[in-house]
Design a protein around this motif. Structure first.
Motif, mmCIF file in Angstrom:
data_model
loop_
_atom_site.group_PDB
_atom_site.id
_atom_site.type_symbol
_atom_site.label_atom_id
_atom_site.label_comp_id
_atom_site.label_asym_id
_atom_site.label_seq_id
_atom_site.Cartn_x
_atom_site.Cartn_y
_atom_site.Cartn_z
ATOM 1 N N GLN A 183 17.766 15.552 101.858
ATOM 2 C CA GLN A 183 17.215 16.864 101.536
ATOM 3 C C GLN A 183 15.703 16.792 101.736
ATOM 4 N N TYR A 184 15.140 17.839 102.325
ATOM 5 C CA TYR A 184 13.700 17.854 102.623
ATOM 6 C C TYR A 184 13.002 18.915 101.780
ATOM 7 N N ARG A 185 11.975 18.479 101.069
ATOM 8 C CA ARG A 185 11.161 19.377 100.244
ATOM 9 C C ARG A 185 9.700 19.282 100.675
ATOM 10 N N LEU A 186 8.884 20.154 100.115
ATOM 11 C CA LEU A 186 7.457 20.149 100.413
ATOM 12 C C LEU A 186 6.827 18.869 99.896
ATOM 13 N N GLY A 187 6.044 18.189 100.750
ATOM 14 C CA GLY A 187 5.356 16.972 100.355
ATOM 15 C C GLY A 187 4.035 17.269 99.668
ATOM 16 N N GLU A 188 3.426 16.220 99.164
ATOM 17 C CA GLU A 188 2.176 16.374 98.414
ATOM 18 C C GLU A 188 1.064 16.991 99.262
ATOM 19 N N SER A 189 1.005 16.621 100.532
ATOM 20 C CA SER A 189 -0.068 17.132 101.390
ATOM 21 C C SER A 189 0.357 18.360 102.185
ATOM 22 N N GLY A 190 1.564 18.856 101.933
ATOM 23 C CA GLY A 190 2.078 19.963 102.721
ATOM 24 C C GLY A 190 1.275 21.248 102.620
ATOM 25 N N GLU A 191 0.923 21.633 101.400
ATOM 26 C CA GLU A 191 0.213 22.908 101.228
ATOM 27 C C GLU A 191 -1.188 22.884 101.810
ATOM 28 N N PRO A 192 -2.018 21.851 101.518
ATOM 29 C CA PRO A 192 -3.353 21.828 102.145
ATOM 30 C C PRO A 192 -3.290 21.695 103.663
ATOM 31 N N TRP A 193 -2.315 20.937 104.158
ATOM 32 C CA TRP A 193 -2.150 20.822 105.606
ATOM 33 C C TRP A 193 -1.841 22.174 106.229
ATOM 34 N N LEU A 194 -0.927 22.903 105.592
ATOM 35 C CA LEU A 194 -0.549 24.216 106.124
ATOM 36 C C LEU A 194 -1.741 25.161 106.135
ATOM 37 N N GLU A 195 -2.524 25.139 105.086
ATOM 38 C CA GLU A 195 -3.676 26.041 105.013
ATOM 39 C C GLU A 195 -4.667 25.736 106.134
ATOM 40 N N THR A 196 -4.840 24.447 106.474
ATOM 41 C CA THR A 196 -5.737 24.083 107.575
ATOM 42 C C THR A 196 -5.253 24.680 108.886
ATOM 43 N N GLN A 197 -3.952 24.565 109.155
ATOM 44 C CA GLN A 197 -3.409 25.090 110.409
ATOM 45 C C GLN A 197 -3.486 26.615 110.441
ATOM 46 N N LEU A 198 -3.112 27.264 109.333
ATOM 47 C CA LEU A 198 -3.102 28.727 109.310
ATOM 48 C C LEU A 198 -4.511 29.303 109.360
ATOM 49 N N ARG A 199 -5.462 28.605 108.725
ATOM 50 C CA ARG A 199 -6.852 29.089 108.753
ATOM 51 C C ARG A 199 -7.383 29.063 110.180
ATOM 52 N N ALA A 200 -7.055 27.987 110.911
ATOM 53 C CA ALA A 200 -7.484 27.912 112.313
ATOM 54 C C ALA A 200 -6.841 29.037 113.120
ATOM 55 N N ARG A 201 -5.578 29.283 112.879
ATOM 56 C CA ARG A 201 -4.884 30.332 113.619
ATOM 57 C C ARG A 201 -5.455 31.711 113.292
ATOM 58 N N ARG A 202 -5.704 31.967 112.017
ATOM 59 C CA ARG A 202 -6.270 33.259 111.608
ATOM 60 C C ARG A 202 -7.656 33.469 112.215
ATOM 61 N N THR A 203 -8.445 32.400 112.213
ATOM 62 C CA THR A 203 -9.810 32.518 112.722
ATOM 63 C C THR A 203 -9.804 32.884 114.204
ATOM 64 N N ILE A 204 -8.949 32.210 114.974
ATOM 65 C CA ILE A 204 -8.855 32.513 116.407
ATOM 66 C C ILE A 204 -8.346 33.944 116.599
ATOM 67 N N ALA A 205 -7.345 34.333 115.826
ATOM 68 C CA ALA A 205 -6.779 35.682 115.948
ATOM 69 C C ALA A 205 -7.817 36.743 115.612
ATOM 70 N N ASP A 206 -8.593 36.514 114.548
ATOM 71 C CA ASP A 206 -9.619 37.487 114.150
ATOM 72 C C ASP A 206 -10.710 37.591 115.216
ATOM 73 N N ALA A 207 -11.071 36.443 115.801
ATOM 74 C CA ALA A 207 -12.120 36.460 116.829
ATOM 75 C C ALA A 207 -11.664 37.257 118.054
ATOM 76 N N LEU A 208 -10.418 37.087 118.432
ATOM 77 C CA LEU A 208 -9.899 37.842 119.578
ATOM 78 C C LEU A 208 -9.791 39.327 119.250
ATOM 79 N N ALA A 209 -9.408 39.633 118.020
ATOM 80 C CA ALA A 209 -9.327 41.037 117.602
ATOM 81 C C ALA A 209 -10.702 41.689 117.620
#
Length: 329
Positions: A183-209
């Motif tokens: 069974q796979y659950r969220l790891g200890e570093s999962g949430e901060p890791w995800l925020e790093t990836q999503l922040r980069a994606r949001r920043t690029i998306a906002d810049a293009l917008a």
């Protein structure tokens, strides 16, 4: 490669819409249906995707047990049973037996009784006044071949296949297919890791917008060829007839650049590659220049820059990458 689908897998755990990913058996293979559905446009295997995230500490896995499936039909769950060591019939039962004092023959009680009530051994003809005078024992008796055994053979029975022999199809436990279930659950570093990836994606998306593009994140785009592409960021400017796509990766590889180039050509778009660790292998940089893939990074302040660190043989230095990833969490 951190595909949009993998980001969605972690997002569902962080947001609480799912608390874990549970396994099932399909055609003799361990699969994770919820993961397969999320990765359907990426052609990835569920177990491989989960393992790759687990290796980086983003997910954590727990051992849930083992199951065995049928080596014949590949699908049937196997349950423990016993079988006759001689004929392999499953109709073998631990049976109470009586032992004749004269010839030593063992048989069920009904084979020592005569019509007159006298206890008679049907083997040697010796008699006893009472059945209680006979020694009682037990053995495993096969109701198909009649053989008796001190111990039966171990077997696993397929729940899907009845009628192969008495009691259904069974095999030696060593012949069954063993599956370890996790069974796979969220790891200890999962949430901060995800925020790093999503922040980069949001920043690029906002810049293009901000530049007038119509932007979609976690987009699925169908090319004129009919090929479906899962993208981190897809941006279009219908007035000027141009587009852009962006791929977010921790540590992009040459293969990632090749894939991004092919997708950009098919969609007639400018390709952006965003390494979230801020460090890129030299071979990747050279390949990106050849493919007209622009590498940009997102700073902690949310700025987009063309500056990044270049390293030789970064893809071979896994220990360094692990230390670097840990320091950025």
């Amino acid at each position: 490669m951190v595909s949009p689908g993998k980001l969605r897998l972690v997002t569902e755990l962080v947001e609480g819409s799912r608390d874990s990913y549970q396994p099932t058996i399909d055609d003799g293979v361990v699969t994770y249906p919820a993961v397969e559905e999320t990765l359907i446009d990426e052609g990835g295997q569920s177990k491989e995707a989960l393992e790759s995230l687990t290796e980086r500490g983003i997910l954590e896995r727990t051992f849930e047990g083992k199951v065995y499936t049928c080596p014949e039909c590949l699908e049937g769950r196997m349950t423990y049973t016993t079988a006759c060591p001689k004929c392999q019939s499953l109709y073998i039962v631990d049976t109470e037996l009586l032992k004749c004092g004269g010839c030593g023959r063992t048989a069920p009680p009904e084979e020592f009784e005569s019509d007159g009530g006298e206890v008679v051994c049907h083997g040697c003809g010796s008699t006893a006044e009472s059945i209680d005078q006979l020694e009682r024992t037990s053995r495993y008796r096969c109701h198909d071949c009649g053989e008796q055994h001190e111990t039966p053979a171990h077997a696993l029975r397929c729940e899907n296949r009845a009628g192969h022999r008495a009691g259904g199809f069974a095999c030696d436990p060593h012949d069954a297919i063993e599956h370890a279930l996790f069974q796979y659950r969220l790891g200890e570093s999962g949430e901060p890791w995800l925020e790093t990836q999503l922040r980069a994606r949001r920043t690029i998306a906002d810049a293009l917008a901000d530049r007038g593009y119509v932007v979609e994140q976690d987009a699925t785009v169908t090319a004129d060829s009919g090929t479906r592409h899962r993208l981190h960021v897809h941006a279009t400017d219908e007035l000027l007839g141009k587009g852009a796509i962006a791929a977010v990766h921790e540590q992009p590889t040459v293969n990632d650049v090749d894939s991004l180039e092919a997708t950009a050509e098919e969609l007639s778009a400018q390709a952006l590659l965003v390494p979230t660790l801020g460090i890129v292998d030299e071979q990747v940089v050279n390949r990106a220049e050849q493919a007209d893939v622009r590498i940009v990074t997102v700073t902690d302040e949310g700025n987009i820059e063309r500056e990044y660190e270049v390293s030789e043989n970064l893809s071979d230095d896994r220990s360094f990458l692990g230390r670097l990833t840990s320091s950025l969490r």
